[in-house]
Design a protein around this motif. Structure first.
Motif, PDB file in Angstrom:
ATOM      1  N   GLY A  83       0.786  -1.214   0.000  1.00 44.23           N
ATOM      2  CA  GLY A  83       0.000   0.000   0.000  1.00 44.23           C
ATOM      3  C   GLY A  83       0.819   1.265   0.000  1.00 44.23           C
ATOM      4  O   GLY A  83       0.315   2.339  -0.349  1.00 44.23           O
ATOM      5  N   TYR A  84       2.110   1.161   0.378  1.00 48.81           N
ATOM      6  CA  TYR A  84       2.995   2.333   0.392  1.00 48.81           C
ATOM      7  C   TYR A  84       3.582   2.628  -0.990  1.00 48.81           C
ATOM      8  O   TYR A  84       4.374   3.551  -1.138  1.00 48.81           O
ATOM      9  N   ASN A  85       3.192   1.853  -1.996  1.00 51.83           N
ATOM     10  CA  ASN A  85       3.747   2.012  -3.340  1.00 51.83           C
ATOM     11  C   ASN A  85       2.635   2.195  -4.373  1.00 51.83           C
ATOM     12  O   ASN A  85       2.499   1.416  -5.309  1.00 51.83           O
ATOM     13  N   PRO A  86       1.809   3.245  -4.230  1.00 52.50           N
ATOM     14  CA  PRO A  86       0.689   3.430  -5.154  1.00 52.50           C
ATOM     15  C   PRO A  86       1.104   4.183  -6.404  1.00 52.50           C
ATOM     16  O   PRO A  86       2.258   4.577  -6.571  1.00 52.50           O
ATOM     17  N   GLY A  87       0.126   4.414  -7.276  1.00 51.32           N
ATOM     18  CA  GLY A  87       0.325   5.310  -8.400  1.00 51.32           C
ATOM     19  C   GLY A  87       0.231   6.758  -7.953  1.00 51.32           C
ATOM     20  O   GLY A  87      -0.146   7.065  -6.818  1.00 51.32           O
ATOM     21  N   ILE A  88       0.577   7.663  -8.870  1.00 56.45           N
ATOM     22  CA  ILE A  88       0.545   9.099  -8.602  1.00 56.45           C
ATOM     23  C   ILE A  88      -0.080   9.779  -9.811  1.00 56.45           C
ATOM     24  O   ILE A  88       0.149   9.375 -10.952  1.00 56.45           O
ATOM     25  N   ALA A  89      -0.875  10.814  -9.558  1.00 54.57           N
ATOM     26  CA  ALA A  89      -1.468  11.597 -10.653  1.00 54.57           C
ATOM     27  C   ALA A  89      -1.765  12.995 -10.128  1.00 54.57           C
ATOM     28  O   ALA A  89      -1.524  13.304  -8.959  1.00 54.57           O
ATOM     29  N   GLY A  90      -2.310  13.812 -10.998  1.00 61.19           N
ATOM     30  CA  GLY A  90      -2.701  15.146 -10.578  1.00 61.19           C
ATOM     31  C   GLY A  90      -3.939  15.152  -9.708  1.00 61.19           C
ATOM     32  O   GLY A  90      -4.269  16.162  -9.092  1.00 61.19           O
ATOM     33  N   LEU A  91      -4.644  14.019  -9.640  1.00 61.49           N
ATOM     34  CA  LEU A  91      -5.786  13.852  -8.747  1.00 61.49           C
ATOM     35  C   LEU A  91      -5.580  12.556  -7.980  1.00 61.49           C
ATOM     36  O   LEU A  91      -5.538  11.471  -8.577  1.00 61.49           O
ATOM     37  N   ASN A  92      -5.423  12.671  -6.669  1.00 61.74           N
ATOM     38  CA  ASN A  92      -5.141  11.523  -5.806  1.00 61.74           C
ATOM     39  C   ASN A  92      -6.221  11.433  -4.745  1.00 61.74           C
ATOM     40  O   ASN A  92      -6.868  12.431  -4.425  1.00 61.74           O
ATOM     41  N   LEU A  93      -6.387  10.264  -4.149  1.00 61.23           N
ATOM     42  CA  LEU A  93      -7.432  10.089  -3.138  1.00 61.23           C
ATOM     43  C   LEU A  93      -7.018   9.012  -2.142  1.00 61.23           C
ATOM     44  O   LEU A  93      -6.567   7.930  -2.531  1.00 61.23           O
ATOM     45  N   ASN A  94      -7.186   9.325  -0.848  1.00 63.89           N
ATOM     46  CA  ASN A  94      -6.923   8.353   0.224  1.00 63.89           C
ATOM     47  C   ASN A  94      -5.519   7.782   0.136  1.00 63.89           C
ATOM     48  O   ASN A  94      -5.304   6.585   0.306  1.00 63.89           O
ATOM     49  N   PHE A  95      -4.552   8.659  -0.147  1.00 62.24           N
ATOM     50  CA  PHE A  95      -3.161   8.247  -0.349  1.00 62.24           C
ATOM     51  C   PHE A  95      -3.059   7.189  -1.445  1.00 62.24           C
ATOM     52  O   PHE A  95      -2.158   6.363  -1.451  1.00 62.24           O
ATOM     53  N   ASN A  96      -4.049   7.234  -2.364  1.00 67.45           N
ATOM     54  CA  ASN A  96      -4.138   6.288  -3.484  1.00 67.45           C
ATOM     55  C   ASN A  96      -4.120   4.841  -3.002  1.00 67.45           C
ATOM     56  O   ASN A  96      -3.337   4.006  -3.460  1.00 67.45           O
ATOM     57  N   ARG A  97      -5.038   4.616  -2.077  1.00 69.12           N
ATOM     58  CA  ARG A  97      -5.271   3.258  -1.583  1.00 69.12           C
ATOM     59  C   ARG A  97      -6.773   3.002  -1.534  1.00 69.12           C
ATOM     60  O   ARG A  97      -7.558   3.907  -1.282  1.00 69.12           O
ATOM     61  N   VAL A  98      -7.163   1.766  -1.767  1.00 66.55           N
ATOM     62  CA  VAL A  98      -8.560   1.359  -1.736  1.00 66.55           C
ATOM     63  C   VAL A  98      -8.724   0.306  -0.642  1.00 66.55           C
ATOM     64  O   VAL A  98      -7.852  -0.538  -0.432  1.00 66.55           O
ATOM     65  N   TYR A  99      -9.850   0.374   0.047  1.00 68.16           N
ATOM     66  CA  TYR A  99     -10.109  -0.529   1.170  1.00 68.16           C
ATOM     67  C   TYR A  99     -10.652  -1.857   0.668  1.00 68.16           C
ATOM     68  O   TYR A  99     -11.681  -1.912  -0.009  1.00 68.16           O
ATOM     69  N   TRP A 119      -5.569  -2.182   3.113  1.00 67.44           N
ATOM     70  CA  TRP A 119      -5.592  -1.194   2.037  1.00 67.44           C
ATOM     71  C   TRP A 119      -4.678  -1.655   0.916  1.00 67.44           C
ATOM     72  O   TRP A 119      -3.524  -2.021   1.158  1.00 67.44           O
ATOM     73  N   LEU A 120      -5.200  -1.656  -0.300  1.00 64.46           N
ATOM     74  CA  LEU A 120      -4.418  -2.021  -1.473  1.00 64.46           C
ATOM     75  C   LEU A 120      -4.089  -0.766  -2.275  1.00 64.46           C
ATOM     76  O   LEU A 120      -4.852   0.200  -2.285  1.00 64.46           O
ATOM     77  N   PRO A 121      -2.951  -0.768  -2.986  1.00 62.73           N
ATOM     78  CA  PRO A 121      -2.569   0.422  -3.756  1.00 62.73           C
ATOM     79  C   PRO A 121      -3.454   0.611  -4.981  1.00 62.73           C
ATOM     80  O   PRO A 121      -3.925  -0.355  -5.583  1.00 62.73           O
ATOM     81  N   VAL A 122      -3.659   1.866  -5.327  1.00 63.47           N
ATOM     82  CA  VAL A 122      -4.398   2.227  -6.537  1.00 63.47           C
ATOM     83  C   VAL A 122      -3.399   2.673  -7.591  1.00 63.47           C
ATOM     84  O   VAL A 122      -2.536   3.499  -7.325  1.00 63.47           O
ATOM     85  N   ARG A 123      -3.497   2.118  -8.794  1.00 61.13           N
ATOM     86  CA  ARG A 123      -2.569   2.432  -9.877  1.00 61.13           C
ATOM     87  C   ARG A 123      -3.122   3.482 -10.847  1.00 61.13           C
ATOM     88  O   ARG A 123      -2.361   4.101 -11.577  1.00 61.13           O
ATOM     89  N   ARG A 124      -4.442   3.672 -10.874  1.00 59.21           N
ATOM     90  CA  ARG A 124      -5.069   4.666 -11.745  1.00 59.21           C
ATOM     91  C   ARG A 124      -5.831   5.644 -10.855  1.00 59.21           C
ATOM     92  O   ARG A 124      -7.061   5.605 -10.760  1.00 59.21           O
ATOM     93  N   PRO A 125      -5.098   6.530 -10.196  1.00 62.56           N
ATOM     94  CA  PRO A 125      -5.713   7.364  -9.155  1.00 62.56           C
ATOM     95  C   PRO A 125      -6.831   8.272  -9.651  1.00 62.56           C
ATOM     96  O   PRO A 125      -7.837   8.456  -8.954  1.00 62.56           O
ATOM     97  N   ALA A 126      -6.674   8.894 -10.817  1.00 59.32           N
ATOM     98  CA  ALA A 126      -7.687   9.838 -11.287  1.00 59.32           C
ATOM     99  C   ALA A 126      -9.010   9.136 -11.570  1.00 59.32           C
ATOM    100  O   ALA A 126     -10.091   9.655 -11.249  1.00 59.32           O
ATOM    101  N   ALA A 127      -8.953   7.950 -12.169  1.00 58.04           N
ATOM    102  CA  ALA A 127     -10.176   7.188 -12.425  1.00 58.04           C
ATOM    103  C   ALA A 127     -10.850   6.805 -11.111  1.00 58.04           C
ATOM    104  O   ALA A 127     -12.084   6.855 -10.981  1.00 58.04           O
ATOM    105  N   TYR A 128     -10.062   6.426 -10.130  1.00 63.33           N
ATOM    106  CA  TYR A 128     -10.559   6.075  -8.796  1.00 63.33           C
ATOM    107  C   TYR A 128     -11.257   7.271  -8.146  1.00 63.33           C
ATOM    108  O   TYR A 128     -12.391   7.178  -7.671  1.00 63.33           O
TER     109      TYR A 128
END
Length: 511
Positions: free
Chosen positions: A199-215, A280-289
Motif C-alpha cells: 500500500g505504500y507504493n501506489p500510483g501518482i497523478a494530478g488527482l489523488n485520493l486516500n493516499f491512493n489506496r482502496v479498502y 488497504w491495497l494500492p491504486v494504480r489509476r488514481p484519477a479514475a478512482y
C-alpha cells in the motif's frame, strides 16, 4: 535558486507549524481514514533542549568495536559532525554510497518548501466546462473535477465538494463528467520493484485520493468469504466500481494485479481468507478512482453524473474547491508518517514550478539532486525519486551531513523533523534521556537509516547520518511473497539499537 513572494523565513514556517499543530486522529482500518498511525507530537517546534535527567557518560573503546558488537551483516556507514561548524566528530566509511531509504524525505522537504513557499496549498476544484451554466438544477454543459496534485485529499473532502454542489441546486448534467489530472504526470507506481500489494507504493497523478489506496475487506461465514472494495473514510463508505477483486483457488501468489479496459483487477488467494479481515491495497489509476468515488458521492445525494472521462480541459467557472493545509503542515505530516505519495507529489510540484517538464520521478529527482548541491553544497546525491523508496537511489552519509548542517542554518528543518524517541535497555521510551534527537528514519528490507540532529544536555548540537544496508541479502529475498522477508525484522532491530548506541557515543564524545 528560485525566490518569489513566498520565499521562506524561519518565522513564517514556525507560524504555519503552530497553526497546524492539531493533527487529525489517524487511521486504523476499517473505520477510519487511510492515514498511517500517529506518533505523539512534540511540545516544542524548533528548540532542542532536553529535560534534566541522567548524566551522559564518556564512551570508551573504538568505533569499530561498537559496529562489530551490533552483529549486522552488510555495510554500515556513519558520520557525526558539529552541527554548527561541520567539524567531523567521528566517521566510518562516510563516502560509501548507499540507499537512503526514507531519509531522502528530509531532502525533499526543503526542496519543496524553498521552491513552492510556505503559503502553498494543493487545490482540488469542481468547475463548469466552457460556456456551461446551471438552470433549474441542470448543468447545461460539462462538469469538471480538476486535481491540483494534492496527496492528502480524502473521501470526506470529496464528500464536502459534492454536498456544496447539491446545496447550489445541482441535480443533473446534460454534458460530460470530465476528470482533469494533468497537474502532475501520471505514474503507475513509485517503485516497480516493490511487492504488488504494498500500500505504500501506489500510483501518482494530478488527482489523488486516500493516499491512493482502496479498502479491501472480507467477511468469512460458513467457510465462504464475501469480498468488498470501497473508499471509506470517517463519515462515508462509497463503493468503488473501477477496481474489483475476486478470490481464486490457489496458495501463492497471495495477490495478483492487472489493468484492463480502464478497470483495475485484483485477485487474492482463497487460502489466505481463512478469517474475516481487511487491508488497504494500492491504486494504480488514481484519477479514475477519484472520479468514480466523486460520482458515487454525488449519486448518494441525488445528483446523477455520467461515467467520468479523463481529459485535459481549459479552466472554467469554479463551483467548489478544497484546499489542503499549507505546505509546512503537509510536509510535517510527511516526515512524521513517512508517506511516500506526499514526498513524490511535493517533489514533482516543486520541479514543475521551476519550469522543468518532467514525465517521471527519476528526472524530477535529478533536479532535486542538482538543487541540493547548488543551494546546500551537498554534492554526489543520486536519488531516483523523492521518497527514498527506490532501492537504486544512492547518497553518502557525508553528503547527507553536509546538507543537514547547511539546512540547519536556515532554522527550519529541525522544527519539521519529528522527535526520535530514545529508549532504555528494555526498549521503553526514556523521557528524561540526556540527548534529544530530531531525525528522519528510513527502512527498506535489510536497509535501515537515521539522519538528523542530536542535542546533548548542556553540549553542542550534532548533525549525524547512519545507514546500514545488506544489499545482497535484500536481493536474495526479493522474490519472496512476504512483504517482510524472514530475518528482516530482527536485522532492523539490531540496526536501530546500533543507531541509539552511536548517538549516545557521539553525545559523550562531543557533549
Amino acid at each position: 535558486m528560485l525566490r518569489d513572494r513566498s520565499a521562506l523565513s524561519r518565522r513564517s514556517v514556525l507560524a504555519g507549524l503552530l497553526a497546524g499543530a492539531a493533527t487529525p486522529v489517524l487511521a486504523t482500518a476499517p473505520l477510519r481514514s487511510p492515514r498511517p498511525p500517529a506518533r505523539p507530537a512534540s511540545a516544542q517546534i524548533a528548540a532542542l533542549a532536553p529535560e534534566a535527567g541522567a548524566a551522559r557518560s564518556v564512551p570508551t573503546g573504538a568505533l569499530s568495536a561498537v559496529l562489530e558488537r551490533a552483529g549486522l551483516t552488510g555495510d554500515t556507514t556513519v558520520i557525526a559532525v558539529d552541527a554548527e561548524t561541520g567539524a567531523v566528530i567521528e566517521e566510518h566509511r562516510a563516502d560509501l554510497r548507499v540507499p537512503p531509504a526514507s531519509t531522502a524525505k528530509a531532502l525533499t522537504t526543503m526542496y519543496a518548501l524553498q521552491t513552492l513557499g510556505t503559503e502553498f496549498r494543493f487545490t482540488t476544484r469542481v468547475e463548469t466546462g466552457a460556456g456551461a451554466r446551471i438552470e433549474n438544477g441542470t448543468l447545461r454543459g460539462d462538469l469538471v473535477l480538476r486535481g491540483g496534485g494534492d496527496p492528502t485529499l480524502q473521501t470526506d473532502h470529496l464528500a464536502r465538494l459534492a454536498a456544496e454542489l447539491v446545496e447550489r441546486g445541482l441535480r443533473r448534467i446534460e454534458g460530460r463528467f470530465i476528470v482533469d489530472d494533468q497537474a502532475l504526470p501520471a505514474i503507475e507506481q513509485i517503485d516497480p520493484e516493490q511487492p504488488v500489494a504494498a500500500g505504500y507504493n501506489p500510483g501518482i497523478a494530478g488527482l489523488n485520493l486516500n493516499f491512493n489506496r482502496v479498502y479491501f475487506g472480507w467477511e468469512v461465514a460458513n467457510g465462504r468469504a464475501q469480498l468488498s472494495m470501497d473508499a471509506r473514510s470517517d463519515r462515508e463508505v462509497p463503493p468503488v466500481s473501477v477496481i474489483g477483486i475476486e478470490a481464486v483457488s490457489r496458495d501463492l501468489p497471495v495477490y495478483t494485479y492487472a489493468s484492463r479496459g480502464g478497470r483495475e483487477r485484483w485477485t487474492v488467494a482463497a487460502s489466505a481468507l481463512n478469517q474475516s479481515g481487511s487491508r488497504w491495497l494500492p491504486v494504480r489509476r488514481p484519477a479514475a478512482y477519484a472520479g468514480d468515488v466523486f460520482r458515487m458521492l454525488l449519486a448518494a445525494r441525488g445528483c446523477q453524473l455520467p461515467e467520468p472521462r479523463l481529459q485535459s480541459v481549459p479552466a472554467g467557472q469554479i463551483l467548489a474547491e478544497h484546499r489542503s493545509e499549507t505546505l509546512p503542515g503537509v510536509l510535517r505530516d510527511m516526515l512524521r508518517y513517512s508517506t511516500n505519495i506526499t514526498a513524490e507529489c511535493a517533489g514533482l510540484a516543486a520541479t514543475l514550478r521551476q519550469g522543468r517538464a518532467v514525465q517521471g520521478l527519476a528526472p524530477s529527482a535529478a533536479r532535486l539532486n542538482a538543487w541540493v548541491a547548488e543551494r546546500y553544497g551537498a554534492s554526489g546525491l543520486a536519488l531516483q525519486d523523492h521518497s527514498g523508496l527506490a532501492e537504486a537511489s544512492r547518497v553518502s552519509v557525508r553528503s547527507m551531513a553536509s546538507y543537514l548542517v547547511a539546512a540547519r542554518r536556515e532554522g527550519i528543518l529541525p522544527g519539521l523533523l519529528r522527535d526520535h524517541q530514545m529508549r532504555d535497555a528494555n526498549g521503553r521510551p526514556q523521557t528524561n534521556h540526556p540527548v534529544e534527537v530530531r531525525a528522519k528514519t528510513g527502512t527498506l528490507d535489510f536497509v535501515s537509516a537515521l539522519a538528523g540532529y542530536a542535542q546533548p544536555r548542556g553540549g553542542r548540537p550534532i548533525a549525524f547520518a547512519i545507514v546500514s544496508a545488506d544489499l545482497p541479502r535484500r536481493e536474495s529475498t526479493r522474490s519472496e511473497e512476504s512483504e517482510r522477508p524472514a530475518g528482516a525484522r530482527a536485522w532492523t532491530g539490531r540496526a536501530r539499537t546500533l543507531q541509539q548506541d552511536l548517538i549516545e557515543r557521539w553525545a559523550g564524545l562531543h557533549g
